[in-house]
Design a protein around this motif. Structure first.
Motif: not given
Length: 197
Positions: A146-165
């Protein structure tokens, strides 16, 4: 224009911590933001090869069973989403739920990003992320795809155990390791003012 934060919901146990992370970092005290839960359902593939010696009535029964099973799966997805909508309601924030069926979760997320013009997406970093504290990218193949193929306009926040990774903002990418979640505190103000403005 309505401001929306999309949260990808899977079937793992980290959903609650992802919701609470989103609340604490984007919603705390805000009522002008709508939470949209998105889910990509991968239907179970029931493979029943027709045999020449099966009567047509048996095959018809199997087709009905397959349809009923898939409908049961869809209902389970609806119930799961409703459960998490109730959590969002407890935040006193408007919510929506959207789900599609696709053969691949990652492809489904990318399709929703494009169709809905998703600009802000929170999603799990993958089950292995807690074990790779020094990683600069999410651990799961799905998250990385998803990170590699998402368009530039989409800001993605990846979270694990309530922490931003990991967070990706157009050409700027931020990595937040375990125990350093406060590193974005100063940046959060910029997010609030410009990111949702």
């Amino acid at each position: 224009m309505e401001k929306k934060l999309y949260i990808a919901i899977g079937k793992n146990n980290e959903i609650r911590s992802t919701l609470f992370w989103a609340y604490n970092n984007f919603l705390n005290g805000k009522t002008n933001l709508t939470i949209c839960l998105i889910h990509v359902h991968v239907p179970t593939q029931i493979r029943c090869s027709p045999r020449k010696d099966f009567p047509a009535s048996v095959m018809a029964i199997r087709e009905v069973e397959d349809k009923l099973y898939k409908e049961l799966e869809r209902q389970e997805v609806e119930n799961m989403l409703d459960k998490y909508v109730q959590i969002i309601i407890s935040f006193q924030v408007p919510s929506e739920k959207i789900y599609i069926e696709k053969e691949s979760v990652a492809d489904g997320i990318l399709e929703l990003i494009s169709q809905l013009g998703i600009q802000k997406l929170v999603m799990g970093a993958g089950a292995n992320s807690r074990f790779v504290g020094s990683s600069t990218k999410p651990a799961s193949r799905k998250s990385n795809y998803v990170l590699q193929h998402a368009p530039d306009f989409c800001h993605i926040f990846f979270v694990s155990e309530a922490r931003l990774i990991y967070a990706s903002f157009k050409s700027l990418e931020l990595t937040c390791l375990y125990g350093i979640t406060n590193i974005l505190t100063g940046y959060k103000i910029d997010i609030e003012e410009g990111f949702f403005g």
